[in-house]
Write a protein that holds these residues in place. Structure first.
Motif, PDB file in Angstrom:
ATOM      1  N   ARG A  68       5.526  10.497  -4.954  1.00  0.00           N
ATOM      2  CA  ARG A  68       6.173  10.977  -3.735  1.00  0.00           C
ATOM      3  C   ARG A  68       7.179   9.941  -3.245  1.00  0.00           C
ATOM      4  NH1 ARG A  68       1.950  12.322   0.929  1.00  0.00           N
ATOM      5  NH2 ARG A  68       3.763  11.570   2.038  1.00  0.00           N
ATOM      6  N   GLY A  69       8.164  10.390  -2.505  1.00  0.00           N
ATOM      7  CA  GLY A  69       9.124   9.452  -1.915  1.00  0.00           C
ATOM      8  C   GLY A  69       9.974   8.831  -2.996  1.00  0.00           C
ATOM      9  N   LYS A  70      10.962   8.064  -2.565  1.00  0.00           N
ATOM     10  CA  LYS A  70      11.878   7.489  -3.552  1.00  0.00           C
ATOM     11  C   LYS A  70      11.431   6.069  -3.906  1.00  0.00           C
ATOM     12  CE  LYS A  70      16.846   6.800  -4.293  1.00  0.00           C
ATOM     13  NZ  LYS A  70      16.750   6.854  -5.728  1.00  0.00           N
ATOM     14  N   LEU A  71      11.226   5.869  -5.190  1.00  0.00           N
ATOM     15  CA  LEU A  71      10.875   4.511  -5.633  1.00  0.00           C
ATOM     16  C   LEU A  71      12.156   3.737  -5.882  1.00  0.00           C
ATOM     17  CD1 LEU A  71       8.057   4.764  -8.303  1.00  0.00           C
ATOM     18  CD2 LEU A  71       7.936   3.709  -6.068  1.00  0.00           C
ATOM     19  N   ARG A  72      12.169   2.490  -5.479  1.00  0.00           N
ATOM     20  CA  ARG A  72      13.370   1.665  -5.734  1.00  0.00           C
ATOM     21  C   ARG A  72      12.943   0.397  -6.473  1.00  0.00           C
ATOM     22  NH1 ARG A  72      14.324   3.859  -0.745  1.00  0.00           N
ATOM     23  NH2 ARG A  72      16.269   5.009  -0.554  1.00  0.00           N
ATOM     24  N   PRO A  73      12.762   0.526  -7.801  1.00  0.00           N
ATOM     25  CA  PRO A  73      12.328  -0.662  -8.545  1.00  0.00           C
ATOM     26  C   PRO A  73      13.440  -1.708  -8.632  1.00  0.00           C
ATOM     27  CG  PRO A  73      12.235   1.337  -9.912  1.00  0.00           C
ATOM     28  CD  PRO A  73      12.983   1.680  -8.676  1.00  0.00           C
ATOM     29  N   VAL A  74      13.077  -2.915  -9.087  1.00  0.00           N
ATOM     30  CA  VAL A  74      14.083  -3.976  -9.223  1.00  0.00           C
ATOM     31  C   VAL A  74      15.196  -3.474 -10.145  1.00  0.00           C
ATOM     32  CG1 VAL A  74      12.560  -5.919  -8.819  1.00  0.00           C
ATOM     33  CG2 VAL A  74      12.821  -5.047 -11.143  1.00  0.00           C
ATOM     34  N   PRO A  75      16.438  -3.839  -9.884  1.00  0.00           N
ATOM     35  CA  PRO A  75      16.857  -4.946  -9.019  1.00  0.00           C
ATOM     36  C   PRO A  75      17.004  -4.596  -7.540  1.00  0.00           C
ATOM     37  CG  PRO A  75      18.743  -4.097 -10.219  1.00  0.00           C
ATOM     38  CD  PRO A  75      17.564  -3.326 -10.704  1.00  0.00           C
ATOM     39  N   SER A  76      16.391  -3.441  -7.079  1.00  0.00           N
ATOM     40  CA  SER A  76      16.406  -3.180  -5.639  1.00  0.00           C
ATOM     41  C   SER A  76      15.381  -4.092  -4.978  1.00  0.00           C
ATOM     42  CB  SER A  76      16.026  -1.730  -5.369  1.00  0.00           C
ATOM     43  OG  SER A  76      17.060  -0.891  -5.792  1.00  0.00           O
ATOM     44  N   TYR A  77      15.630  -4.449  -3.744  1.00  0.00           N
ATOM     45  CA  TYR A  77      14.676  -5.292  -3.007  1.00  0.00           C
ATOM     46  C   TYR A  77      14.593  -4.810  -1.574  1.00  0.00           C
ATOM     47  CZ  TYR A  77      18.955  -7.499  -1.327  1.00  0.00           C
ATOM     48  OH  TYR A  77      20.190  -7.721  -0.773  1.00  0.00           O
ATOM     49  N   LEU A  78      13.511  -5.164  -0.932  1.00  0.00           N
ATOM     50  CA  LEU A  78      13.322  -4.797   0.474  1.00  0.00           C
ATOM     51  C   LEU A  78      12.676  -5.981   1.190  1.00  0.00           C
ATOM     52  CD1 LEU A  78      13.160  -2.626   2.774  1.00  0.00           C
ATOM     53  CD2 LEU A  78      10.904  -2.060   1.893  1.00  0.00           C
ATOM     54  N   GLN A  79      13.261  -6.375   2.297  1.00  0.00           N
ATOM     55  CA  GLN A  79      12.684  -7.478   3.071  1.00  0.00           C
ATOM     56  C   GLN A  79      12.675  -7.089   4.540  1.00  0.00           C
ATOM     57  OE1 GLN A  79      15.493 -10.378   0.586  1.00  0.00           O
ATOM     58  NE2 GLN A  79      14.613 -11.421   2.353  1.00  0.00           N
ATOM     59  N   ALA A  87       0.841  -1.203   0.000  1.00  0.00           N
ATOM     60  CA  ALA A  87       0.000   0.000   0.000  1.00  0.00           C
ATOM     61  C   ALA A  87       0.879   1.258   0.000  1.00  0.00           C
ATOM     62  CB  ALA A  87      -0.925  -0.009   1.214  1.00  0.00           C
ATOM     63  N   THR A  88       1.989   1.208   0.726  1.00  0.00           N
ATOM     64  CA  THR A  88       2.902   2.360   0.763  1.00  0.00           C
ATOM     65  C   THR A  88       3.466   2.631  -0.633  1.00  0.00           C
ATOM     66  OG1 THR A  88       3.465   1.662   2.986  1.00  0.00           O
ATOM     67  CG2 THR A  88       4.930   3.289   1.991  1.00  0.00           C
ATOM     68  N   GLU A  89       3.845   1.557  -1.325  1.00  0.00           N
ATOM     69  CA  GLU A  89       4.409   1.723  -2.678  1.00  0.00           C
ATOM     70  C   GLU A  89       3.357   2.264  -3.640  1.00  0.00           C
ATOM     71  OE1 GLU A  89       7.727   1.423  -3.412  1.00  0.00           O
ATOM     72  OE2 GLU A  89       7.875   1.061  -1.252  1.00  0.00           O
ATOM     73  N   VAL A  90       2.103   1.807  -3.482  1.00  0.00           N
ATOM     74  CA  VAL A  90       1.035   2.309  -4.361  1.00  0.00           C
ATOM     75  C   VAL A  90       0.950   3.831  -4.216  1.00  0.00           C
ATOM     76  CG1 VAL A  90      -1.479   2.352  -4.744  1.00  0.00           C
ATOM     77  CG2 VAL A  90      -0.316   0.166  -4.371  1.00  0.00           C
TER      78      VAL A  90
END
Ligand SMILES: Cc1cc2nc3c(=O)[nH]c(=O)nc-3n(C[C@H](O)[C@H](O)[C@H](O)COP(=O)(O)O)c2cc1C
Length: 683
Positions: free
Chosen positions: A255-266, A245-248
């Motif tokens: 707004r905010g910094k998007l980190r599309p692949v190949p970035s990942y978050l776990q 929901a935050t990414e949506v």
């Protein structure tokens, strides 16, 4: 509740349209979102394929955020196995379509939501429609829906739509964002044409969570790529929804910094670990390739072909004059053949008669030196009979063992069934759990209350007696005796050759024969397994014995005893075939009782069967040096188990060790019961 009823309630609260509702219902979002942003997202359309574990909670989270337009898809209905994690899975919803339930749930949060529903799920023919007017896709597809996921990501990229995927991995959640201008699905996950399904799932898993923290605590044995099932927790699904929901919001509000692949978050709350990074080249990264190999090895190791096939327990309503159905009798035979047998030779066949099962001992199945006068096989047949009697009791069926007779040289045992009200034997569940455990056990004493239960286990079998030794010094004496017996065993060519013929060195071999001892079942460890492979030929074993290395094997048996809580000798009063059968029945009762108490057990029958041979005046079957060892240790052995004097007719059934242990790696297999039902017998 109907929409009209909801609007009526809202009117009572002074709300008559969407704008008024948004102003009030989402007022607490303001401060994190501006009023303009809140209005803006009410016009955003999010597509969520799948209303299961993550999809359902994505919908609800986004609805509470204030998204008012959704395209949702799912063809499935709720079932009990969904309850642990799926938002809409509640008792009153079982059997209902997921799509309808979730739509209603979302309406109860915001009745002004506009839905486009895809009750057939998404597929090649409706994917374009599903993505129509969509601003963001939030992936709610089942982990194993690979091909359609791949198509969805591809189509979304072509249409300039972002896709967010957040997957529950153990207690953790792993988030990836796919930008239409960035790396695509195939590129990131390194998907190639012609990949096997298993490889596709693994690529998806290791790409989704490049730091697989969950592997530390997840029981990978429960991951079955073939049947497409694995463990999944609701708490992890909830984190996924928060992530997504935050990414949506970030995407649609820019707004905010998007980190599309190949970035990942776990994030793994279980281990308090946050992992974020940049996976250069995605799964093409050499580290990913190594991970893939390791996981494949672990999964292959865990993919046990050696599972006990426990059939569904039939429902029986058996009254006087009724005939027990063939399927019930087959169930009883299946329970019967879970019994132990020397080297898992399974020396039995069956005949099904009216309310009766006849068990035939098959001589040819075990012609080993151990099986002197077929005594070991008679004991095993006794164990089968006991299993049948116990399993019958669990169905409310009474049994009597009517005949033990020899017909055309065959030993036949008839078990006849009656409808007399019978109490369920509490050991019935352990028929499917009992097994031999050849590991080194923990050096732990056993509680006296537990020991009393073990000692009482044979009381229903006439003439059976269990003599247990738990004193540490006595255990050492027994260990010394077993050490010498084991040396005889190692130096005895026919015994060595027979054992080797019964070891199933590969899974293929084990599955083809479904008898014998799978290599891993011997719990010999990697070095032990190598030793067994090397010594397959007697000539090699003979040399090893001559240079004294064979003693290492005997040393292992010595330690087996000293690491156990106790050693027990089961005896029976009498030496007739009938007595051996009763001995086998008593053995099965002790073994099932040990299993019910969580105790491991391993038979050490070389000694009892060697002395059976001596008792039958066949001492000369042994080499002279072995005869001498047997003579030398006999007195000590008999004294330790109080076998001297009083009861000259008492016969040894089995010596075994027992104790607390880790689980074994692999079980033995059984032949399909249908191949064991004799058809060549004419009554
Ligand atoms: C009469 C008899 C003798 C056995 N002797 C030994 C033995 O000396 N050593 C051993 O490790 N297992 C022994 N076993 C265990 C069998 O190998 C085992 O029951 C068989 O492989 C089936 O496996 P399960 O018990 O795990 O179901 C014996 C079993 C029976 C019934």
């Amino acid at each position: 509740m109907k929409l009209s009823a909801m609007f009526k309630i809202l009117t009572n609260f002074g709300i008559s349209n969407k704008v008024e509702y948004i102003n009030q219902a989402f007022s607490r979002n303001i401060g994190l979102l501006t009023i303009e942003e809140q209005q803006k997202i009410s016009d955003v359309r999010v597509a969520i394929p799948g209303m299961g574990g993550v999809g359902g909670v994505h919908l609800i989270t986004l609805a509470r955020t204030g998204i008012c337009k959704f395209n949702i898809a799912d063809f499935d209905h709720f079932e009990a196995a969904n309850i642990n994690r799926q938002y809409g899975a509640r008792v009153q919803n079982l059997g209902k379509p997921k799509l309808d339930v979730m739509k209603e749930d979302a309406f109860s949060i915001n009745p002004f939501i506009e839905f486009s529903m895809f009750s057939e799920g998404i597929n090649e023919s409706n994917i374009d429609k599903f993505l129509e007017d969509v601003d963001v896709v939030v992936d709610g597809l089942d982990f194993f829906k690979f091909d359609i996921r791949r198509l969805l990501f591809k189509k979304a990229a072509e249409k300039g739509i972002y896709v967010i995927t957040a997957g529950p991995m153990g207690f953790s959640s792993a988030l990836l964002v796919f930008s239409p201008n960035g790396m695509g699905f195939d590129e990131y996950f390194n998907i190639k044409e012609g990949m096997t399904d298993e490889d596709k799932y693994l690529s998806f898993a290791i790409g989704l969570a490049p730091k697989p923290t969950h592997i530390k605590y997840m029981d990978l044995k429960k991951v079955d790529l073939q049947s497409k099932a694995g463990p999944s927790l609701n708490s992890a699904c909830q984190i996924c929804a928060g992530f997504a929901a935050t990414e949506v919001l970030k995407i649609v509000l820019k707004r905010g910094k998007l980190r599309p692949v190949p970035s990942y978050l776990q994030y793994d709350p279980y281990l308090s670990k946050l992992c974020k990074g940049y996976l250069i080249m995605g799964n093409k990264n050499p580290i990913q390739a190594v991970k893939m190999k390791i996981i494949k090895i672990i999964l292959k190791k865990n993919k046990s072909v050696y599972k006990t096939q426990r059939p569904v327990k039939p429902n029986v309503n058996f009254k006087a004059g009724d005939m027990i159905s063939k399927s019930v009798l087959e169930y009883l035979i299946t329970a019967g053949i879970q019994a132990p047998s020397g080297d898992n030779a399974q020396p039995w066949k069956f005949e099904i008669l009216t309310n009766q099962i006849d068990l035939y001992l098959v001589h040819d199945k075990d012609l080993s030196f151990f099986n002197v006068n077929q005594i070991a096989s008679q004991i095993s047949c006794g164990a089968v009979v006991e299993n049948i009697v116990i399993a019958a009791s669990s169905l409310g069926i009474g049994s009597t063992i009517e005949d033990v007779f020899s017909k055309n040289g065959n030993l036949v045992i008839s078990v006849k069934f009656s409808c007399k009200g019978i109490e369920k034997d509490n050991l019935s569940d352990y028929i499917w759990k009992r097994h031999t455990n050849r590991k080194l056990y923990e050096r732990r004493s056993i509680l006296s209350a537990t020991l009393s239960k073990v000692l009482a286990s044979t009381k229903t079998i006439q003439g059976a007696k269990l003599h247990v030794v738990t004193d540490k010094n006595d255990l050492k004496k027994i260990a010394n005796i077993i050490y010498q017996i084991d040396q005889i065993r190692n130096e005895h060519r026919p015994l060595h050759e027979h054992l080797m013929s019964m070891i199933r060195f590969t899974d293929e071999e084990a599955l083809e024969y479904r008898d014998g001892l799978p290599l891993k079942n011997l719990e010999a460890g990697l070095i032990g397994e190598l030793f067994l492979k090397m010594t397959k030929q007697w000539t090699v074993m003979n040399i090893i014995n001559k240079i004294g290395i064979g003693k290492m094997v005997a040393r292992h048996s010595y330690q087996g005893i000293t690491h156990s809580s106790g050693v027990a000798l089961l005896t029976i009063d009498g030496s007739e075939v009938q007595d051996m059968i009763n001995g086998g029945r008593a053995l099965e009762r002790v073994w099932l009782t040990l299993a019910s108490l969580g105790l491991a057990m391993q038979p050490m029958t070389a000694i009892t069967l060697f002395y059976q041979r001596v008792a039958l005046n066949r001492e000369r079957d042994f080499q002279l040096k072995h005869q001498k060892i047997l003579n030398k240790i006999e007195k000590n052995y008999k004294e330790l188990f109080h076998l001297v004097g009083k009861e000259p007719n008492r016969n040894q059934i089995m010596l075994f060790r027992f104790g607390h242990s880790d689980k074994i790696h692999c079980r033995t297999l059984r032949q399909d019961h249908t191949t064991l039902i004799r058809e060549d017998i004419k009554k």
